[in-house]
Design a protein around this motif. Structure first.
Motif, short mmCIF file in Angstrom:
data_model
loop_
_atom_site.label_atom_id
_atom_site.label_comp_id
_atom_site.label_asym_id
_atom_site.label_seq_id
_atom_site.Cartn_x
_atom_site.Cartn_y
_atom_site.Cartn_z
N ARG A 88 -2.41 -1.29 -4.66
CA ARG A 88 -2.14 -0.69 -3.36
C ARG A 88 -0.67 -0.30 -3.27
O ARG A 88 0.17 -0.79 -4.01
N GLU A 91 2.18 -3.03 -2.99
CA GLU A 91 2.28 -3.84 -4.20
C GLU A 91 2.93 -3.04 -5.32
O GLU A 91 3.77 -3.56 -6.08
N ASP A 225 -10.62 0.30 -2.79
CA ASP A 225 -11.59 -0.66 -2.27
C ASP A 225 -13.01 -0.32 -2.70
O ASP A 225 -13.89 -1.17 -2.66
N SER A 313 -4.73 -2.75 5.27
CA SER A 313 -4.76 -2.88 3.81
C SER A 313 -3.37 -3.18 3.26
O SER A 313 -3.24 -3.69 2.14
N THR A 315 -1.39 -5.41 4.55
CA THR A 315 -1.05 -6.82 4.78
C THR A 315 -1.23 -7.67 3.54
O THR A 315 -0.65 -8.75 3.44
N THR A 316 -2.03 -7.20 2.57
CA THR A 316 -2.29 -8.00 1.37
C THR A 316 -1.04 -8.24 0.54
O THR A 316 -0.99 -9.16 -0.27
N SER A 319 0.39 -11.83 1.25
CA SER A 319 -0.31 -13.06 0.84
C SER A 319 -1.55 -12.71 0.03
O SER A 319 -2.30 -11.79 0.40
N ARG A 320 -1.76 -13.47 -1.05
CA ARG A 320 -2.96 -13.27 -1.88
C ARG A 320 -4.21 -13.82 -1.19
O ARG A 320 -5.32 -13.57 -1.64
N ARG A 321 -4.03 -14.60 -0.14
CA ARG A 321 -5.16 -15.20 0.55
C ARG A 321 -5.87 -14.22 1.50
O ARG A 321 -6.92 -14.53 2.05
N ILE A 322 -5.26 -13.06 1.68
CA ILE A 322 -5.87 -12.08 2.58
C ILE A 322 -6.92 -11.29 1.81
O ILE A 322 -6.63 -10.26 1.20
N ASP A 323 -8.16 -11.80 1.82
CA ASP A 323 -9.26 -11.12 1.14
C ASP A 323 -9.95 -10.17 2.12
O ASP A 323 -9.50 -9.97 3.25
N ARG A 327 -9.25 -9.60 6.05
CA ARG A 327 -8.82 -8.27 6.46
C ARG A 327 -9.68 -7.73 7.59
O ARG A 327 -9.18 -7.05 8.50
#
Length: 419
Positions: A88, A91, A225, A313, A315-316, A319-323, A327
């Motif tokens: 994304r 990143e 996605d 999208s 926000t990921t 944090s890697r915890r935002i699946d 979302r």
């Protein structure tokens, strides 16, 4: 038949699976195209076009052309770079320039929030024109419907189909009204390349309303996605980007011609009220007003979905915890926040929609500069892929141009909010 043989898929099963995969991939590409297209032709663009056409007349055709050309260059580069990298935007930016992705994410999310308040306002104005419903109630109804689309099962499939349907409705109705309005096409074509006046604030605003902020990344993130990534999809992705931009380009010009036909006939639009609705009503009477309501509502709710989906999208990167599940709930909160601000805000929807485009136009050069750097110097982030030089050269020219327009129009853009 033995269990071993039963477990092996036959030719029919393999063929069926292949056909299903191709159909799913085609639906994903169409969904990405229409998400980008409906985001680019949202309530902001419709309202901005009506406002600026009433102000500049046929000379605003140059602004439309500029927005289309800039859109071609930006989207072709961004779609290709993001999908080839498989990351994304935020990143990828972080990997290229440390911490730049966080800055980009904050700006895009904030710009998306601003735009989404305007999108909800636009959807409310659409239902007001269509049914006479109070605009704030219409905004609340539209926001609730957008949330339902997100939380239902198989939301991705539903989103693709909704985007395609709403996009087609917008195109058909706008073409009909443009024909009825009978615009001075010859004058419009002349001023497309030789305008009487050039207003940088208006051009930056219309560019921001069509390709600024979250809109820049909407189609590319939708493709990621959907599983479309990697060097092998580069050419297909670029063709899809060009198809989407061609559709939106034609739609933008047709919409401009519809408004130009009305203003050229001597009709004065209420710039503080609902100028786009006035234009449709002047062109086709009560039927035109209802058609405008449907067009604006379709543009509004599809843009609410596009703005929320793309902004969240980003926000990921934090944090890697935002699946995907997290979302979805953040997206619901994003829409509810935009609705809450709209319901208590004193600014008129028209002023907000115009300002939102300008603000996102100011965000555009920062993000695009990073991606031009990646395209030119960071092939290691693109799995060794070399972006075609004609794309990079044209992208560099657009980067310089958008920085110049942003600097020249900064004060003028914030003046729109006070209008």
């Amino acid at each position: 038949m033995s269990e071993r043989n039963a477990a092996v898929p036959g030719p029919e099963t393999v063929a069926s699976g292949a056909v299903g995969f191709v159909r799913a991939r085609r639906a994903s590409l169409l969904g990405a195209i229409f998400m980008m297209a409906t985001s680019a032709i949202g309530p902001g663009f419709i309202t901005q076009t009506a406002t600026f056409t009433a102000t500049l007349g046929a000379a605003f055709a140059f602004g439309i052309l500029a927005s289309i050309l800039i859109d071609f260059v930006v989207q072709a580069n961004i779609w290709r770079i993001i999908t080839v990298s498989g990351r994304r935007a935020a990143e990828l930016a972080n990997a290229a320039v440390p911490f730049s992705g966080y800055v980009l994410a904050v700006l895009v999310i904030f710009g998306g929030l601003v735009f989404n308040i305007g999108n909800i306002a636009g959807a409310g104005l659409g239902l007001n024109a269509l049914f006479g419903l109070d605009a704030k109630i219409g905004g609340a109804v539209s926001a609730a419907l957008a949330i339902v689309i997100f939380i239902v099962k198989r939301a991705g499939v539903v989103m693709d189909r909704v985007m395609i349907l709403l996009g087609l409705v917008m195109i058909i109705l706008t073409v009909i009204v443009a024909i009825v309005a009978n615009p001075p096409i010859g004058e419009a074509l002349t001023q497309t390349v030789l305008p009487d006046v050039i207003d940088f604030a208006m051009i930056t605003t219309i560019v921001g309303g069509t390709v600024g902020g979250y809109i820049t990344y909407a189609g590319a993130h939708k493709l990621l996605d959907s599983g479309v990534s990697g060097v092998e999809h580069a050419e297909q992705v670029t063709r899809s980007a060009f198809t989407g931009i061609a559709v939106t380009g034609v739609m933008r010009y047709v919409l401009f011609l519809a408004f130009l036909g009305v203003t050229a006939s001597g009709v004065t639009l209420d710039l503080a009220g609902n100028p786009a609705g006035d234009a449709f009503q002047a062109a086709a009477g009560e039927i035109g007003l209802r058609a405008f309501g449907l067009v604006l509502w379709a543009a509004g709710i599809s843009s609410v979905i596009g703005a929320a989906f793309t902004s969240v999208s980003f926000t990921t990167v934090f944090s890697r915890r935002i699946d995907m599940r997290v979302r979805s709930w953040i997206t619901v909160g994003f829409i509810l926040f935009g609705l809450s601000v709209y319901l208590v805000l004193g600014t008129t929807p028209v002023a907000l929609l115009v300002f939102a485009g300008g603000f996102n136009g100011l965000i555009l050069p920062l993000g695009f500069t990073i991606f031009m750097y990646i395209g030119w110097f960071r092939r290691d982030l693109l799995n060794g892929y070399r972006v075609p030089k004609w794309l990079l050269i044209s992208g560099t020219v657009v980067t310089v141009l958008t920085w110049y327009m942003g600097i020249m129009s900064f004060t003028g853009i914030f003046a729109f909010l006070a209008a």
